[in-house]
Design a protein around this motif. Sequence first.
Motif, short mmCIF file in Angstrom:
data_model
loop_
_atom_site.label_atom_id
_atom_site.label_comp_id
_atom_site.label_asym_id
_atom_site.label_seq_id
_atom_site.Cartn_x
_atom_site.Cartn_y
_atom_site.Cartn_z
N GLN A 280 0.71 -1.18 -0.13
CA GLN A 280 -0.02 0.03 0.10
C GLN A 280 0.78 1.29 -0.09
O GLN A 280 0.39 2.21 -0.66
CB GLN A 280 -0.94 -0.08 1.33
N PHE A 281 1.88 1.13 0.87
CA PHE A 281 2.67 2.42 0.69
C PHE A 281 3.55 2.60 -0.56
O PHE A 281 3.86 3.71 -1.11
CB PHE A 281 3.94 2.32 1.94
N VAL A 282 3.95 1.53 -1.17
CA VAL A 282 4.51 1.91 -2.52
C VAL A 282 3.55 2.31 -3.76
O VAL A 282 4.01 3.05 -4.35
CB VAL A 282 5.28 0.49 -2.75
N LEU A 283 2.13 1.86 -3.29
CA LEU A 283 1.21 2.21 -4.18
C LEU A 283 1.18 3.59 -4.04
O LEU A 283 0.88 4.50 -4.93
CB LEU A 283 0.07 1.42 -3.95
N LEU A 284 1.06 4.10 -2.66
CA LEU A 284 0.98 5.67 -2.82
C LEU A 284 2.27 6.37 -3.14
O LEU A 284 1.92 7.45 -3.76
CB LEU A 284 1.11 5.85 -1.01
N MET A 285 3.44 6.18 -3.22
CA MET A 285 4.43 6.67 -3.72
C MET A 285 4.36 6.62 -5.11
O MET A 285 4.63 7.73 -5.78
CB MET A 285 5.59 5.95 -3.30
#
Length: 230
Positions: free
Chosen positions: A154-159
């Motif tokens: 999820q955090f990579v998708l946010l980036m």
Amino acid sequence: MNYQFDFASVLAYWPQFLAGAWMTIKLSFPATIVGFVLGTLLAIGRRGQRKWLRLACGAYVEAVRNTPLLVQVFVVFFGLATLGWKVTAFSAALISLIINVAAYSSEIMRAGMDSIHRGQIEAAECLGLTRAQIYWHVVIRPAMEKVYPALTSQFVLLMLASSITSQISVEELTAMANSVQADTFRPFEAYIMVALGYLALSFLMRLCIWGFGMLVFTRKRQLSRAGVAR
């Protein structure tokens, strides 16, 4: 097809690409940290005993998860200005990303918290732990460890989604690519460079999150050492 690739003209703009990558990092990492903390609080609120708090947290999560990030960016950027609160494009982008990732982190953390057996909480209560200690040692940390892969994704998708903030003139990686391809008339090469940049940032972010997990979760370190020993 007689198209001639010319990466040299695009690579000449490497300082702009580097500046865009740094802006992407400045957006992503603070949004990840603050959004995760806010999402955890939302998950706790949705599991609480106060009905009004559960409904409020649930309404926030559903509203954010069922609207596009681009719309949220526009609402924050133009909406705050309409209300008389002047914020920079960077601040509006950061606020939007925090609002967005908090909602998704909340659902991931809530699933992890729901997986904690009630007997573990009752055992902690019998040991005399305070409510805060129970939540941290018995609920939050084990839940976070269980859903860590989902949080990482999820955090990579946010980036990656931070590229949307180029629509409000935030000079992150995608915005720099738009500028470079306009100057060089080499859109294919420019966006290939950006794709490679996002790949590198994704690996960097996953590495940082993995290192944090190894630092926080003792069991992960033990399992890792056992695997190396074999």
